[in-house]
Design an enzyme around this catalytic site. Structure first.
Site, PDB file in Angstrom:
ATOM      1  N   LYS A  36       0.813  -1.221   0.000  1.00 50.68           N
ATOM      2  CA  LYS A  36       0.000   0.000   0.000  1.00 50.68           C
ATOM      3  C   LYS A  36       0.844   1.267   0.000  1.00 50.68           C
ATOM      4  CE  LYS A  36      -1.394  -0.239   4.869  1.00 50.68           C
ATOM      5  NZ  LYS A  36      -2.566  -0.219   5.744  1.00 50.68           N
ATOM      6  N   THR A  44       9.195  -4.015   8.760  1.00 55.32           N
ATOM      7  CA  THR A  44      10.505  -4.620   8.506  1.00 55.32           C
ATOM      8  C   THR A  44      11.585  -3.546   8.378  1.00 55.32           C
ATOM      9  OG1 THR A  44       9.449  -6.472   7.379  1.00 55.32           O
ATOM     10  CG2 THR A  44      11.788  -6.098   6.905  1.00 55.32           C
ATOM     11  N   GLN A  48      15.278  -3.066  14.338  1.00 53.83           N
ATOM     12  CA  GLN A  48      16.589  -2.619  14.807  1.00 53.83           C
ATOM     13  C   GLN A  48      17.447  -3.772  15.312  1.00 53.83           C
ATOM     14  OE1 GLN A  48      16.155   0.520  17.721  1.00 53.83           O
ATOM     15  NE2 GLN A  48      15.269   1.949  16.252  1.00 53.83           N
ATOM     16  N   GLU A 119      19.163 -10.045  23.768  1.00 47.58           N
ATOM     17  CA  GLU A 119      17.977  -9.244  24.099  1.00 47.58           C
ATOM     18  C   GLU A 119      17.182  -9.969  25.167  1.00 47.58           C
ATOM     19  OE1 GLU A 119      16.365  -6.827  20.440  1.00 47.58           O
ATOM     20  OE2 GLU A 119      17.006  -8.788  19.739  1.00 47.58           O
ATOM     21  N   HIS A 235       6.476  -2.331  23.512  1.00 45.62           N
ATOM     22  CA  HIS A 235       7.938  -2.300  23.657  1.00 45.62           C
ATOM     23  C   HIS A 235       8.259  -1.366  24.816  1.00 45.62           C
ATOM     24  CE1 HIS A 235      12.187  -1.947  22.851  1.00 45.62           C
ATOM     25  NE2 HIS A 235      12.083  -2.878  21.919  1.00 45.62           N
ATOM     26  N   ARG A 281       9.898  -8.780  27.562  1.00 44.53           N
ATOM     27  CA  ARG A 281       9.310  -7.449  27.368  1.00 44.53           C
ATOM     28  C   ARG A 281       8.052  -7.151  28.175  1.00 44.53           C
ATOM     29  NH1 ARG A 281       9.965  -6.763  21.021  1.00 44.53           N
ATOM     30  NH2 ARG A 281      12.205  -6.661  21.273  1.00 44.53           N
ATOM     31  N   HIS A 342       3.794  -2.259  20.016  1.00 46.59           N
ATOM     32  CA  HIS A 342       4.916  -2.643  19.155  1.00 46.59           C
ATOM     33  C   HIS A 342       4.621  -3.844  18.263  1.00 46.59           C
ATOM     34  CE1 HIS A 342       9.104  -3.096  18.015  1.00 46.59           C
ATOM     35  NE2 HIS A 342       9.148  -4.321  18.497  1.00 46.59           N
ATOM     36  N   ARG A 377       5.841 -12.288  22.616  1.00 49.18           N
ATOM     37  CA  ARG A 377       6.902 -12.652  21.669  1.00 49.18           C
ATOM     38  C   ARG A 377       8.290 -12.343  22.238  1.00 49.18           C
ATOM     39  NH1 ARG A 377       9.910  -9.639  17.638  1.00 49.18           N
ATOM     40  NH2 ARG A 377       8.790  -7.810  18.360  1.00 49.18           N
TER      41      ARG A 377
HETATM   42  P1  FAD Z   1       5.689  -5.605   7.349  1.00 49.66           P
HETATM   43  O1  FAD Z   1       7.160  -5.549   7.275  1.00 49.66           O
HETATM   44  O2  FAD Z   1       5.026  -4.652   8.277  1.00 49.66           O
HETATM   45  O3  FAD Z   1       5.113  -5.423   5.901  1.00 49.66           O
HETATM   46  C1  FAD Z   1       3.732  -5.270   5.680  1.00 49.66           C
HETATM   47  C2  FAD Z   1       3.514  -5.007   4.207  1.00 49.66           C
HETATM   48  O4  FAD Z   1       2.112  -5.127   3.930  1.00 49.66           O
HETATM   49  C3  FAD Z   1       3.898  -3.606   3.757  1.00 49.66           C
HETATM   50  O5  FAD Z   1       4.489  -3.693   2.479  1.00 49.66           O
HETATM   51  C4  FAD Z   1       2.555  -2.873   3.635  1.00 49.66           C
HETATM   52  O6  FAD Z   1       2.548  -1.852   2.676  1.00 49.66           O
HETATM   53  C5  FAD Z   1       1.667  -4.015   3.182  1.00 49.66           C
HETATM   54  N1  FAD Z   1       0.257  -3.852   3.442  1.00 49.66           N
HETATM   55  C6  FAD Z   1      -0.402  -3.782   4.618  1.00 49.66           C
HETATM   56  N2  FAD Z   1      -1.731  -3.675   4.422  1.00 49.66           N
HETATM   57  C7  FAD Z   1      -1.915  -3.675   3.086  1.00 49.66           C
HETATM   58  C8  FAD Z   1      -3.050  -3.584   2.250  1.00 49.66           C
HETATM   59  N3  FAD Z   1      -4.297  -3.458   2.739  1.00 49.66           N
HETATM   60  N4  FAD Z   1      -2.875  -3.596   0.918  1.00 49.66           N
HETATM   61  C9  FAD Z   1      -1.617  -3.689   0.371  1.00 49.66           C
HETATM   62  N5  FAD Z   1      -0.507  -3.791   1.127  1.00 49.66           N
HETATM   63  C10 FAD Z   1      -0.661  -3.789   2.456  1.00 49.66           C
HETATM   64  N6  FAD Z   1      11.398  -7.987  14.845  1.00 49.66           N
HETATM   65  C11 FAD Z   1      12.533  -8.717  14.943  1.00 49.66           C
HETATM   66  O7  FAD Z   1      12.497  -9.938  14.813  1.00 49.66           O
HETATM   67  N7  FAD Z   1      13.714  -8.088  15.196  1.00 49.66           N
HETATM   68  C12 FAD Z   1      13.819  -6.749  15.357  1.00 49.66           C
HETATM   69  O8  FAD Z   1      14.899  -6.230  15.551  1.00 49.66           O
HETATM   70  C13 FAD Z   1      12.641  -5.974  15.281  1.00 49.66           C
HETATM   71  N8  FAD Z   1      12.674  -4.637  15.486  1.00 49.66           N
HETATM   72  C14 FAD Z   1      11.544  -3.902  15.272  1.00 49.66           C
HETATM   73  C15 FAD Z   1      11.606  -2.519  15.370  1.00 49.66           C
HETATM   74  C16 FAD Z   1      10.499  -1.757  15.065  1.00 49.66           C
HETATM   75  C17 FAD Z   1      10.569  -0.255  15.175  1.00 49.66           C
HETATM   76  C18 FAD Z   1       9.292  -2.389  14.681  1.00 49.66           C
HETATM   77  C19 FAD Z   1       8.092  -1.571  14.341  1.00 49.66           C
HETATM   78  C20 FAD Z   1       9.213  -3.764  14.625  1.00 49.66           C
HETATM   79  C21 FAD Z   1      10.335  -4.532  14.922  1.00 49.66           C
HETATM   80  N9  FAD Z   1      10.294  -5.920  14.859  1.00 49.66           N
HETATM   81  C22 FAD Z   1      11.440  -6.653  14.983  1.00 49.66           C
HETATM   82  C23 FAD Z   1       9.092  -6.608  14.402  1.00 49.66           C
HETATM   83  C24 FAD Z   1       9.257  -6.943  12.924  1.00 49.66           C
HETATM   84  O9  FAD Z   1       9.949  -5.896  12.293  1.00 49.66           O
HETATM   85  C25 FAD Z   1       7.934  -7.136  12.230  1.00 49.66           C
HETATM   86  O10 FAD Z   1       7.141  -8.015  12.956  1.00 49.66           O
HETATM   87  C26 FAD Z   1       8.149  -7.715  10.845  1.00 49.66           C
HETATM   88  O11 FAD Z   1       9.038  -6.899  10.124  1.00 49.66           O
HETATM   89  C27 FAD Z   1       6.837  -7.846  10.118  1.00 49.66           C
HETATM   90  O12 FAD Z   1       7.120  -8.192   8.799  1.00 49.66           O
HETATM   91  P2  FAD Z   1       5.915  -8.474   7.810  1.00 49.66           P
HETATM   92  O13 FAD Z   1       6.531  -8.801   6.508  1.00 49.66           O
HETATM   93  O14 FAD Z   1       4.978  -9.424   8.421  1.00 49.66           O
HETATM   94  O15 FAD Z   1       5.142  -7.074   7.738  1.00 49.66           O
HETATM   95  C1  SIN Z   2      14.340  -4.137  19.357  1.00 48.94           C
HETATM   96  O1  SIN Z   2      15.337  -3.978  18.659  1.00 48.94           O
HETATM   97  O2  SIN Z   2      14.279  -3.826  20.552  1.00 48.94           O
HETATM   98  C2  SIN Z   2      13.135  -4.733  18.735  1.00 48.94           C
HETATM   99  C3  SIN Z   2      13.375  -6.160  18.571  1.00 48.94           C
HETATM  100  C4  SIN Z   2      12.086  -6.881  18.316  1.00 48.94           C
HETATM  101  O3  SIN Z   2      11.016  -6.287  18.319  1.00 48.94           O
HETATM  102  O4  SIN Z   2      12.166  -8.100  18.140  1.00 48.94           O
END
Ligand code: FAD
Ligand code: SIN
Length: 540
Positions: A36, A44, A48, A119, A235, A281, A342, A377
């Site tokens: 979107k 993603t 961090q 962590e 978080h 957490r 988070h 988680r």
């Molecule tokens: P996302 O990466 O969120 O991707 C979702 C995709 O879906 C996007 O492209 C979006 O545009 C699309 N989308 C959504 N709704 C629609 C729609 N209706 N139509 C079309 N497209 C749509 N996890 C770890 O394991 N390690 C970490 O270090 C870590 N750090 C984090 C730090 C932060 C700040 C955050 C926010 C999260 C962190 N997490 C971490 C959690 C992890 O990043 C996420 O759980 C993971 O990246 C999710 O990946 P995903 O592919 O499921 O979704």
């Molecule tokens: C963080 O780097 O503290 C986020 C890690 C995670 O959400 O898994």
């Protein structure tokens, strides 16, 4: 005019889960990768800390699994945990082969050659990372490879509205093109939800704006079960600054020795858990919430200034720079921090192949409930889950694609009964209201009274939003709000159904953890619909 497109596989979402799946499928399969926003608009990109994986002699899959179960408060699915833990090394190797710039171990301590951080909840150093911007490095690496594949069409700025099902099979979806305002029809043999989480349902969140639970709401409307929606992870440490938009301060800081402090400079975590700052957490966030309420203070502090300037700047360059923008020098002073929403631990129920309740519909990554996270988680298990289930579903899709019938022409989007809205203010007001009451009534500490209050508000909002949706042309804000209110209701209903405190769900009405460890499963009233055109949804 609405257009029709056909692909073998449509993946909704271009984060870690969606892109990994696209790359894992054979190149003779036609794939649409719908997002979107652009590539940066996903969780993603902002990850961090890193990716957990068992890579060293002093570690084992059993230890990783036990840590995951302990963090998840005993309700993680054993098979899922085992599968994910065991896939860690191959996932890291695959990413390294793609060119992912993981931070190397400069002191020659690790056998893998990667620097491993630690962590909360992990009994070993097992978090592989790219400094403090693992997600950005991952997203760029995957994106570069996707761009090279001629069988993958990347369709950005397109919002999936609803899934289309026929005779209990998923056959496609409707998607709104943000640039030309058209709603197009996409048909496919297989549809995959990789849409991420729903933390935007809360006022304060570490997530980017698009984390509105669209995939969960779409799957629910189409007839899929969801599980464990009450377990929203807060978080513990987001930057407290009016302009920082809940910027995350990675848990890896605590892994490298940072201490949590009260405004008077005293540590407090040791009073809540023997693992202190490295407790899981849920425990750390609740302790901070407790101390902030007890002292009436706006934040607590996270201090890494005892480490050398060189160490801090090389391990945490993004955080160093971000804090500097707000005149906080983390090499010399503590960082003001607060908890923020988070991660969505629950989601669309899937099996070990990523299949949902609806045939030919899969869900992978944060949108799903795979059983990995239980009631909380463990840090850095999410990216690993995204990759593991992307690989598993790629395998399943590949082996079943030939025997799956290509759907015929699907019904076009019907806009004949709607007009342009003249009251956009209703949408923005409802967005604010929803996120405020979710924060106030369905947050870190809950009570039945507050949950019921929130449920009443949700019912009113849902009626108003559905009426609005039925009368006016869709807009991105309206589509997301319509999904947010569904997700809010699922979170509240799940929370009300759990008569105990466990992991991330803490309620003053049932402060103890019960003996029978169960998941919370919600089933939609209606059976999967034959056709989810706009009109049939309004009347349902
Ligand atoms: P996302 O990466 O969120 O991707 C979702 C995709 O879906 C996007 O492209 C979006 O545009 C699309 N989308 C959504 N709704 C629609 C729609 N209706 N139509 C079309 N497209 C749509 N996890 C770890 O394991 N390690 C970490 O270090 C870590 N750090 C984090 C730090 C932060 C700040 C955050 C926010 C999260 C962190 N997490 C971490 C959690 C992890 O990043 C996420 O759980 C993971 O990246 C999710 O990946 P995903 O592919 O499921 O979704
Ligand atoms: C963080 O780097 O503290 C986020 C890690 C995670 O959400 O898994």
């Amino acid at each position: 005019m609405s257009k029709q497109y056909h692909y073998d596989v449509i993946i909704i979402g271009a984060g870690a889960a969606g892109m990994t799946l696209a790359l894992q499928l054979p190149e003779n399969i036609s794939i649409a990768l719908i997002a979107k926003g652009d590539y940066q608009q996903c969780s993603t990109y902002y990850a961090q800390g890193g990716i957990s994986a068992v890579l060293e002699q002093d570690d084992s899959f059993n230890l990783h699994s036990t840590d995951t179960q302990n963090a998840g408060s005993g309700i993680c699915d054993e098979k899922t945990v085992k599968m994910v833990a065991e896939s860690g090394p191959s996932v890291i190797n695959w990413l390294a082969d793609l060119g992912m710039p993981f931070t190397k171990d400069r002191q020659d301590v690790t056998a893998s050659g990667f620097h491993l951080t630690r962590e909360g909840g992990h009994s070993r150093r097992r978090v592989v990372h790219a400094a403090d911007a693992t997600g950005k490095a991952m997203q760029k690496t995957l994106q570069a490879h996707v761009a090279e594949k001629s069988n993958i069409d990347v369709i950005e700025h397109s919002i999936a509205i609803d899934l289309i099902t026929r005779n209990k099979l998923c056959v496609g979806l409707y998607a709104y093109n943000i640039q030309n305002h058209q709603v197009n029809v996409f048909s496919a043999k297989k549809v995959v939800l990789a849409t991420g989480g729903a933390s935007k349902v809360y006022l304060y969140t570490s997530n980017p704006d698009g984390a509105t639970g669209d995939g969960i709401a779409m799957a629910w409307r189409a007839g899929c079960r969801v599980a464990n929606m009450e377990f929203i992870q807060f978080h513990p440490t987001c930057l407290f600054h009016p302009e920082a938009k809940s910027f995350l301060i990675t848990e890896a800081l605590r892994g490298e020795g940072a201490k949590l402090l009260l405004p008077n400079g005293k540590r407090f975590m040791q009073h809540f858990d023997e693992r202190a700052e490295l407790a899981p957490r849920d425990i750390v966030a609740r302790a901070i919430d407790h101390e902030m309420k007890r002292l009436g203070t706006e934040c607590v502090y996270l201090d890494i200034s005892h480490k050398s300037r060189a160490f801090i700047k090389s391990h945490f360059p993004t955080i160093y720079e971000k804090c500097k923008q707000f005149d906080i020098d983390i090499t010399r002073q503590p960082i003001p921090v607060v908890p923020a929403a988070h991660y969505t631990c629950g989601g669309v129920m899937i099996d070990l192949d990523g299949q949902t309740d609806i045939q030919n519909l899969y869900a992978i990554g944060e949108v799903s409930y795979s059983g990995l996270h239980g009631a909380n988680r463990m840090a850095s298990n999410s990216l690993l889950e995204c990759m593991t289930f992307a690989i598993a579903s790629a395998r399943h899709i590949t082996s079943t694609l030939d025997s799956t019938k290509k759907p015929g022409r699907l019904k076009n989007w019907d806009e004949s009964l709607v007009t342009d809205s003249d009251e956009e203010v209703v949408v923005s007001h409802n967005w604010d209201e929803l996120r405020h009451f979710m924060w106030d009534y369905v947050g870190i500490v809950r009570t039945n009274k507050r949950l019921e209050r929130a449920l009443n508000r949700t019912s009113l909002l849902k009626r108003e939003i559905n009426e609005y949706y039925g009368n006016f042309r869709v807009t991105p804000d309206l589509l997301e709000l319509r999904n947010l209110v569904v997700v809010a209701e699922l979170i509240i209903r799940s929370a009300l159904a759990r008569h105990e405190s466990r992991g991330l769900h803490y309620t003053l009405d049932f402060p103890d953890t019960g003996v029978s460890a169960e998941i919370t499963m919600l089933t939609p009233d209606k059976k999967p619909q034959k056709n989810t055109t706009k009109i049939s949804l309004i009347s349902s």
